[in-house]
Design a protein around this motif. Sequence first.
Motif, PDB file in Angstrom:
ATOM      1  N   LEU A 147      13.437  28.582  41.760  1.00 49.17           N
ATOM      2  CA  LEU A 147      14.805  28.300  41.333  1.00 49.17           C
ATOM      3  C   LEU A 147      15.825  28.977  42.238  1.00 49.17           C
ATOM      4  O   LEU A 147      16.958  28.509  42.384  1.00 49.17           O
ATOM      5  N   VAL A 148      15.440  30.100  42.857  1.00 49.98           N
ATOM      6  CA  VAL A 148      16.368  30.810  43.738  1.00 49.98           C
ATOM      7  C   VAL A 148      16.781  29.929  44.916  1.00 49.98           C
ATOM      8  O   VAL A 148      17.921  30.019  45.400  1.00 49.98           O
ATOM      9  N   VAL A 149      15.887  29.051  45.364  1.00 44.12           N
ATOM     10  CA  VAL A 149      16.237  28.123  46.447  1.00 44.12           C
ATOM     11  C   VAL A 149      17.336  27.181  45.974  1.00 44.12           C
ATOM     12  O   VAL A 149      18.279  26.865  46.711  1.00 44.12           O
ATOM     13  N   LEU A 150      17.225  26.739  44.726  1.00 46.02           N
ATOM     14  CA  LEU A 150      18.244  25.853  44.161  1.00 46.02           C
ATOM     15  C   LEU A 150      19.582  26.571  44.017  1.00 46.02           C
ATOM     16  O   LEU A 150      20.643  25.973  44.223  1.00 46.02           O
ATOM     17  N   VAL A 151      19.544  27.855  43.672  1.00 50.92           N
ATOM     18  CA  VAL A 151      20.777  28.642  43.577  1.00 50.92           C
ATOM     19  C   VAL A 151      21.467  28.706  44.937  1.00 50.92           C
ATOM     20  O   VAL A 151      22.688  28.534  45.043  1.00 50.92           O
ATOM     21  N   LEU A 152      20.688  28.932  45.991  1.00 51.35           N
ATOM     22  CA  LEU A 152      21.262  28.982  47.339  1.00 51.35           C
ATOM     23  C   LEU A 152      21.826  27.619  47.743  1.00 51.35           C
ATOM     24  O   LEU A 152      22.879  27.545  48.393  1.00 51.35           O
ATOM     25  N   LEU A 153      21.136  26.544  47.346  1.00 47.79           N
ATOM     26  CA  LEU A 153      21.655  25.205  47.621  1.00 47.79           C
ATOM     27  C   LEU A 153      22.973  24.989  46.880  1.00 47.79           C
ATOM     28  O   LEU A 153      23.906  24.378  47.417  1.00 47.79           O
ATOM     29  N   GLY A 154      23.060  25.512  45.650  1.00 47.84           N
ATOM     30  CA  GLY A 154      24.303  25.412  44.902  1.00 47.84           C
ATOM     31  C   GLY A 154      25.446  26.158  45.572  1.00 47.84           C
ATOM     32  O   GLY A 154      26.585  25.672  45.627  1.00 47.84           O
ATOM     33  N   LEU A 155      25.160  27.340  46.092  1.00 47.86           N
ATOM     34  CA  LEU A 155      26.182  28.099  46.814  1.00 47.86           C
ATOM     35  C   LEU A 155      26.610  27.385  48.091  1.00 47.86           C
ATOM     36  O   LEU A 155      27.781  27.420  48.480  1.00 47.86           O
ATOM     37  N   HIS A 156      25.660  26.722  48.735  1.00 51.23           N
ATOM     38  CA  HIS A 156      25.980  25.953  49.947  1.00 51.23           C
ATOM     39  C   HIS A 156      26.899  24.784  49.598  1.00 51.23           C
ATOM     40  O   HIS A 156      27.824  24.454  50.363  1.00 51.23           O
ATOM     41  N   THR A 157      26.669  24.174  48.445  1.00 53.34           N
ATOM     42  CA  THR A 157      27.536  23.086  47.988  1.00 53.34           C
ATOM     43  C   THR A 157      28.922  23.603  47.636  1.00 53.34           C
ATOM     44  O   THR A 157      29.938  22.968  47.943  1.00 53.34           O
ATOM     45  N   LEU A 158      28.986  24.779  47.011  1.00 59.69           N
ATOM     46  CA  LEU A 158      30.277  25.413  46.729  1.00 59.69           C
ATOM     47  C   LEU A 158      31.030  25.690  48.026  1.00 59.69           C
ATOM     48  O   LEU A 158      32.252  25.503  48.102  1.00 59.69           O
ATOM     49  N   ALA A 159      30.306  26.127  49.046  1.00 57.28           N
ATOM     50  CA  ALA A 159      30.935  26.380  50.346  1.00 57.28           C
ATOM     51  C   ALA A 159      31.553  25.103  50.908  1.00 57.28           C
ATOM     52  O   ALA A 159      32.661  25.123  51.469  1.00 57.28           O
ATOM     53  N   LEU A 160      30.859  23.980  50.760  1.00 59.02           N
ATOM     54  CA  LEU A 160      31.397  22.703  51.234  1.00 59.02           C
ATOM     55  C   LEU A 160      32.666  22.338  50.472  1.00 59.02           C
ATOM     56  O   LEU A 160      33.639  21.844  51.061  1.00 59.02           O
ATOM     57  N   LEU A 161      32.680  22.582  49.163  1.00 55.33           N
ATOM     58  CA  LEU A 161      33.884  22.330  48.376  1.00 55.33           C
ATOM     59  C   LEU A 161      35.050  23.181  48.886  1.00 55.33           C
ATOM     60  O   LEU A 161      36.184  22.691  49.021  1.00 55.33           O
ATOM     61  N   LEU A 162      34.779  24.449  49.192  1.00 53.17           N
ATOM     62  CA  LEU A 162      35.826  25.324  49.709  1.00 53.17           C
ATOM     63  C   LEU A 162      36.381  24.820  51.041  1.00 53.17           C
ATOM     64  O   LEU A 162      37.581  24.914  51.300  1.00 53.17           O
ATOM     65  N   VAL A 163      35.502  24.280  51.884  1.00 54.90           N
ATOM     66  CA  VAL A 163      35.954  23.724  53.163  1.00 54.90           C
ATOM     67  C   VAL A 163      36.920  22.568  52.923  1.00 54.90           C
ATOM     68  O   VAL A 163      37.964  22.452  53.588  1.00 54.90           O
ATOM     69  N   HIS A 164      36.591  21.705  51.966  1.00 54.72           N
ATOM     70  CA  HIS A 164      37.490  20.583  51.657  1.00 54.72           C
ATOM     71  C   HIS A 164      38.820  21.077  51.098  1.00 54.72           C
ATOM     72  O   HIS A 164      39.883  20.532  51.438  1.00 54.72           O
ATOM     73  N   LEU A 165      38.782  22.104  50.257  1.00 58.66           N
ATOM     74  CA  LEU A 165      40.021  22.657  49.706  1.00 58.66           C
ATOM     75  C   LEU A 165      40.860  23.306  50.799  1.00 58.66           C
ATOM     76  O   LEU A 165      42.099  23.167  50.812  1.00 58.66           O
ATOM     77  N   GLU A 166      40.212  24.025  51.714  1.00 62.35           N
ATOM     78  CA  GLU A 166      40.930  24.642  52.823  1.00 62.35           C
ATOM     79  C   GLU A 166      41.541  23.578  53.732  1.00 62.35           C
ATOM     80  O   GLU A 166      42.660  23.751  54.249  1.00 62.35           O
ATOM     81  N   THR A 167      40.816  22.486  53.924  1.00 62.37           N
ATOM     82  CA  THR A 167      41.334  21.389  54.745  1.00 62.37           C
ATOM     83  C   THR A 167      42.560  20.764  54.092  1.00 62.37           C
ATOM     84  O   THR A 167      43.579  20.525  54.749  1.00 62.37           O
ATOM     85  N   ALA A 168      42.457  20.501  52.797  1.00 61.33           N
ATOM     86  CA  ALA A 168      43.583  19.900  52.070  1.00 61.33           C
ATOM     87  C   ALA A 168      44.797  20.820  52.067  1.00 61.33           C
ATOM     88  O   ALA A 168      45.942  20.350  52.039  1.00 61.33           O
ATOM     89  N   GLY A 169      44.566  22.132  52.109  1.00 65.60           N
ATOM     90  CA  GLY A 169      45.669  23.088  52.106  1.00 65.60           C
ATOM     91  C   GLY A 169      46.255  23.354  53.475  1.00 65.60           C
ATOM     92  O   GLY A 169      47.131  24.213  53.618  1.00 65.60           O
ATOM     93  N   GLY A 170      45.749  22.646  54.492  1.00 65.35           N
ATOM     94  CA  GLY A 170      46.283  22.811  55.840  1.00 65.35           C
ATOM     95  C   GLY A 170      45.811  24.062  56.543  1.00 65.35           C
ATOM     96  O   GLY A 170      46.449  24.518  57.499  1.00 65.35           O
ATOM     97  N   GLY A 171      44.694  24.628  56.112  1.00 64.20           N
ATOM     98  CA  GLY A 171      44.170  25.844  56.725  1.00 64.20           C
ATOM     99  C   GLY A 171      43.352  25.574  57.971  1.00 64.20           C
ATOM    100  O   GLY A 171      43.334  24.450  58.502  1.00 64.20           O
ATOM    101  N   TYR A 172      42.658  26.605  58.418  1.00 62.04           N
ATOM    102  CA  TYR A 172      41.789  26.513  59.598  1.00 62.04           C
ATOM    103  C   TYR A 172      40.369  26.813  59.135  1.00 62.04           C
ATOM    104  O   TYR A 172      39.916  27.955  59.190  1.00 62.04           O
TER     105      TYR A 172
END
Length: 407
Positions: free
Chosen positions: A152-177
């Motif tokens: 299950l720990v592998v799935l947790v890391l995959l979940g964190l990786h997905t959260l990271a992708l969401l943050l990238v989209h939010l940073e992009t929408a906010g005009g960040g780098y």
Amino acid sequence: MTVTTDAGRMDINAPTWPPAILSYGFRPFFFLAALWAGLAMIAWIGLLSGALTLPIMLDPVSWHAKAFLFGYLSAVLAGFLLTAVPNWTGRAPLKGWPLMGLVLLWLAGRVTTLFAADLPAVVVAFVDLSFPLILGSVILREIIAGRNWRNLVVLVLLGLHTLALLLVHLETAGGGYPAQGLGMRLGLATVIGMICLIGGRIIPSFTGNWLIKTGVDARPASPMQRLDKAVLAISLPALGIWVAMPDHLAAAVALTIFAIGHLLRMGRWQGHRTASEPLLAVLHLAYAMIPIGAGLMAMVQIPHVPLDAAAAQHLWMAGAIGMMTLTVMIRATLGHTGRPLVAGPGTKLILLALLVASIARVVAGIGVGSADWLYHLSATAWCAAFFGYALVYGAALFSARRAAGQA
């Protein structure tokens, strides 16, 4: 393969389903990952030079980082997990139409990122995030059905990786780098965590099996002993500190402790005895780039050190991640298609090209003289490695597994 028709006759020309390429997750995803790694590098060079114009929403550097961390790596993770989980749980692999649907969803994510500026941001994010979310749900279903709780720990890391992708989209929408944002760092840290966890299992295991086969008495330390657990325990907060405040002195200290721990860990794996077996030696070398890369990233904070942070991070990205994933792709392709686990001339050239790409990229960031030729060398060698994998192993990925003893 022969099939029986409704009339009871055997028709050797009748099509079979699923075809070989859709019979196991590693087949389509490893092939597409290799193609994407090479094509995305060519696209990035074109974007930087002005020779290519694409309606991407990100700046070229951020797009390049995202294409690797969340494009290439998502395909590799899918191929690896969809192949490994059936071994973990004893259940049948995902194949046929469901696998094709997952492949098409990954492709949709790549297409939308190429034309993101012409599409609503919410649509781009929805398509991009759908793939890891559905992949995670498939893996969770299999783990629950097989009661394979330790993974299950592998799935947790995959979940964190997905959260990271969401943050990238939010940073992009906010005009960040996003290239220097929280999302990219979290995405990188989660993949390094996966390598520390999974690599720490498979590298000593593969090494021990090979040493037995070659008649060498020495053995690597068994995976997940006290030292391994202790190192993994300190790795999570160390990576977390770097993700949260990469320029702080605390991050340099945390990365130094992280580096020392992993050097001690891998020093027990008998890696120095594997020089004659490239498919093993490169795994040890790739893992070594994790503590070495951490050490370089800590050194960047020392005043007047002639090394930029991006170059240090590339020892993780191109070196540790690129070399580890490509070597695992090669080993899995050989093993799961019934071929000998031996590095032929083509494979040796592939691995050498990726090593050259990694070293050239890091050296280019030292800041001594003109680095343009090193950047060009790194990009060319990178493309040669991944296109080389698609060329050398494409036929195996699209063909049925060889029977035992078949040439």
